[in-house]
Design a protein around this motif. Structure first.
Motif, PDB file in Angstrom:
ATOM      1  N   PHE A 216       0.815  -1.221   0.000  1.00  0.00           N
ATOM      2  CA  PHE A 216       0.000   0.000   0.000  1.00  0.00           C
ATOM      3  C   PHE A 216       0.846   1.267   0.000  1.00  0.00           C
ATOM      4  CE2 PHE A 216      -2.847  -3.293   1.001  1.00  0.00           C
ATOM      5  CZ  PHE A 216      -4.021  -2.908   0.370  1.00  0.00           C
ATOM      6  N   GLU A 217       0.648   2.064  -1.040  1.00  0.00           N
ATOM      7  CA  GLU A 217       1.228   3.402  -1.111  1.00  0.00           C
ATOM      8  C   GLU A 217       0.249   4.389  -0.470  1.00  0.00           C
ATOM      9  OE1 GLU A 217       1.727   3.429  -5.571  1.00  0.00           O
ATOM     10  OE2 GLU A 217       3.855   3.650  -5.070  1.00  0.00           O
ATOM     11  N   CYS A 264      -3.514   1.853  -2.866  1.00  0.00           N
ATOM     12  CA  CYS A 264      -3.137   2.985  -2.015  1.00  0.00           C
ATOM     13  C   CYS A 264      -4.228   3.279  -0.991  1.00  0.00           C
ATOM     14  CB  CYS A 264      -2.841   4.219  -2.861  1.00  0.00           C
ATOM     15  SG  CYS A 264      -4.225   4.779  -3.855  1.00  0.00           S
ATOM     16  N   VAL A 265      -3.833   4.010   0.044  1.00  0.00           N
ATOM     17  CA  VAL A 265      -4.757   4.429   1.104  1.00  0.00           C
ATOM     18  C   VAL A 265      -4.597   5.928   1.316  1.00  0.00           C
ATOM     19  CG1 VAL A 265      -5.041   2.252   2.340  1.00  0.00           C
ATOM     20  CG2 VAL A 265      -2.993   3.618   2.762  1.00  0.00           C
ATOM     21  N   THR A 266      -5.688   6.585   1.706  1.00  0.00           N
ATOM     22  CA  THR A 266      -5.656   8.041   1.899  1.00  0.00           C
ATOM     23  C   THR A 266      -4.983   8.393   3.222  1.00  0.00           C
ATOM     24  OG1 THR A 266      -7.741   8.100   3.104  1.00  0.00           O
ATOM     25  CG2 THR A 266      -7.872   8.216   0.684  1.00  0.00           C
ATOM     26  N   ASP A 267      -4.604   9.649   3.353  1.00  0.00           N
ATOM     27  CA  ASP A 267      -4.037  10.103   4.629  1.00  0.00           C
ATOM     28  C   ASP A 267      -5.028   9.898   5.772  1.00  0.00           C
ATOM     29  OD1 ASP A 267      -1.653  10.738   3.470  1.00  0.00           O
ATOM     30  OD2 ASP A 267      -1.731  12.897   3.908  1.00  0.00           O
ATOM     31  N   ASP A 268      -6.310  10.134   5.519  1.00  0.00           N
ATOM     32  CA  ASP A 268      -7.313   9.911   6.575  1.00  0.00           C
ATOM     33  C   ASP A 268      -7.338   8.442   7.002  1.00  0.00           C
ATOM     34  OD1 ASP A 268      -8.017  12.536   6.675  1.00  0.00           O
ATOM     35  OD2 ASP A 268      -9.894  12.322   5.547  1.00  0.00           O
ATOM     36  N   ALA A 294      -4.187   0.020   7.346  1.00  0.00           N
ATOM     37  CA  ALA A 294      -5.178   0.764   6.553  1.00  0.00           C
ATOM     38  C   ALA A 294      -5.525  -0.019   5.287  1.00  0.00           C
ATOM     39  CB  ALA A 294      -4.638   2.149   6.198  1.00  0.00           C
ATOM     40  N   GLY A 295      -4.541  -0.680   4.710  1.00  0.00           N
ATOM     41  CA  GLY A 295      -4.781  -1.508   3.526  1.00  0.00           C
ATOM     42  C   GLY A 295      -5.669  -2.691   3.843  1.00  0.00           C
ATOM     43  N   LEU A 296      -5.412  -3.335   4.971  1.00  0.00           N
ATOM     44  CA  LEU A 296      -6.239  -4.484   5.380  1.00  0.00           C
ATOM     45  C   LEU A 296      -7.691  -4.043   5.587  1.00  0.00           C
ATOM     46  CD1 LEU A 296      -6.744  -7.377   6.412  1.00  0.00           C
ATOM     47  CD2 LEU A 296      -5.852  -6.661   8.639  1.00  0.00           C
ATOM     48  N   ILE A 297      -7.871  -2.907   6.260  1.00  0.00           N
ATOM     49  CA  ILE A 297      -9.232  -2.405   6.506  1.00  0.00           C
ATOM     50  C   ILE A 297      -9.916  -2.081   5.174  1.00  0.00           C
ATOM     51  CG2 ILE A 297     -10.562  -0.496   7.521  1.00  0.00           C
ATOM     52  CD1 ILE A 297      -8.448  -0.452   9.790  1.00  0.00           C
ATOM     53  N   LYS A 298      -9.160  -1.457   4.269  1.00  0.00           N
ATOM     54  CA  LYS A 298      -9.734  -1.121   2.960  1.00  0.00           C
ATOM     55  C   LYS A 298     -10.174  -2.384   2.213  1.00  0.00           C
ATOM     56  CE  LYS A 298      -8.739   1.234  -1.414  1.00  0.00           C
ATOM     57  NZ  LYS A 298      -7.836   2.133  -2.160  1.00  0.00           N
ATOM     58  N   MET A 299      -9.314  -3.396   2.233  1.00  0.00           N
ATOM     59  CA  MET A 299      -9.644  -4.644   1.527  1.00  0.00           C
ATOM     60  C   MET A 299     -10.864  -5.326   2.141  1.00  0.00           C
ATOM     61  SD  MET A 299      -7.696  -4.916  -1.058  1.00  0.00           S
ATOM     62  CE  MET A 299      -7.803  -3.147  -1.177  1.00  0.00           C
TER      63      MET A 299
END
Ligand code: AN7
Length: 350
Positions: A216-217, A264-268, A294-299
């Motif tokens: 994740f970028e 990628c994930v946002t700053d928030d 943050a990547g895991l949560i997004k996925m």
């Protein structure tokens, strides 16, 4: 414990009889089971690899110890790197340990305070440039062409060799590879190194499978996701504020060969995970580190199912590196006179 990665994994590293054994106690970092977020995210098992427990507080030490050993083996007296902070802290430490001159080229004002303090404390020659990491790396590469100094950025293959030992440790502890590895991506050396480690240990019969590599970028610094270099990368996660990663191609291969991805994930999202990690798990990682969670949560939110799966999030550096970000996110701090009654009143107990 405390033997360092060169002694621990010598047979998997390109050592010769002339390679010095350097050790500051790097490696052997904890793989800590989640007590809260893993269940909430529906993971079979979730672990955090605490790379902030390395001697200078980040994963860079694993690669730096070996890059410095090989520099010394080749007769070098000086090392140089560009850095968003952690590489410079690590180079400064191992250089000091081995009596080498250390030159670090960093983007002025863009480095977390703790990392800058480390480079100063270890006695590195620090050059601030008006520019970003990508500018600094270009200058460093040009300097290496002209002057007798060893490059210790992750373009140096010995950095990747040292860093791959983190995968070995995960397999040694779990008894097999996990199903998924979530990892922040900046210059893309670390995802390259982890994948190399998983492939080599699998080939050596130490694991039955290889994990999907989930890199994740930060959204404002996401060249690999976009498919082109980002001229002015921006993110709160200063460690991964990189617009043209050196290991771009190998990171893409790692994701593709493993059946994973680079997203990628946002700053928030990064800041939310940064706070979740510390407040819910008791793990204080630096903002860039939180890109893995943050990547895991997004996925999870996009519908991936981790039930019955073993998931590892790499927490690449300690939160103490970046006190400013921690302080900026402070919740209510109460100021009162120094007496019992005032404190009880402030706490709602009076
Ligand atoms: C905490 O120090 O690039 O994808 O110059 O410090 O291997 O670059 C740091 C990178 C993740 C990204 N987490 O790793 C540097 C530098 C932390 C970091 C990354 C970095 P790569």
């Amino acid at each position: 414990m405390g033997r360092g990665v060169i002694l621990n994994y010598r047979e998997f590293l390109p050592c010769t009889d002339a390679t010095p054994v350097i050790n500051l106690g790097e490696g052997d970092t904890p793989l800590v089971a989640s007590v809260s977020l893993g269940g909430q995210l529906g993971c079979g098992e979730l672990y955090f690899k605490l790379e902030g427990c390395n001697p200078t507080g980040s994963f860079k030490d694993r690669g730096m110890v070996f890059a410095v050993a090989k520099a010394i083996e080749s007769g070098s007296k000086a090392i140089i790197c560009a850095s968003t902070g952690n590489t410079s802290a690590s180079a400064a430490a191992y250089g000091a340990r081995c009596g080498l001159d250390v030159i670090v080229i960093v983007p002025e004002g863009k480095i977390a305070r703790g990392k800058f303090a480390q480079a100063i404390a270890y006695g590195a020659n620090i050059v601030n440039i008006q520019g970003n990491f990508d500018d600094a790396l270009k200058i460093v590469l040009a300097l290496c062409e002209k002057h007798p100094v060893s490059l210790v950025n992750s373009i140096n293959p010995f950095r990747i060799e040292g860093q791959k030992t983190a995968s070995f440790e995960i397999i040694d502890v779990l008894g097999d590879a996990p199903d998924y590895l979530f990892i922040p991506v900046g210059n893309a050396g670390n995802i390259t190194a982890y994948w190399k480690g998983f492939v080599e240990y699998h080939r050596a019969g130490k694991s039955t499978k290889k994990p999907r590599m989930m890199g994740f970028e930060a959204e404002g610094a996401a060249p690999i996701v976009k498919g082109y270099p980002v001229k002015e990368p921006k993110t709160v996660a200063s460690a991964i504020r990189i617009g043209n990663p050196a290991s771009w191609k190998s990171a893409v291969s790692a994701a593709a060969e493993s059946g994973g991805l680079i997203d990628c994930v946002t700053d928030d999202e990064i800041l939310e995970s940064y706070q979740l990690l510390s407040t819910r798990e008791g793990i204080f990682g630096e903002p860039a580190s939180a890109a893995s969670l943050a990547g895991l949560i997004k996925m999870k939110n996009t519908g991936m199912d981790f039930s019955g799966k073993k998931v590892v999030c790499v927490i690449t550096g300690t939160g103490l590196k970046d006190p400013e970000t921690a302080l900026a996110n402070s919740r209510s701090i109460i100021n009162v006179p120094g007496d019992l009654a005032s404190v009880e009143k402030a706490l709602g107990w009076g």
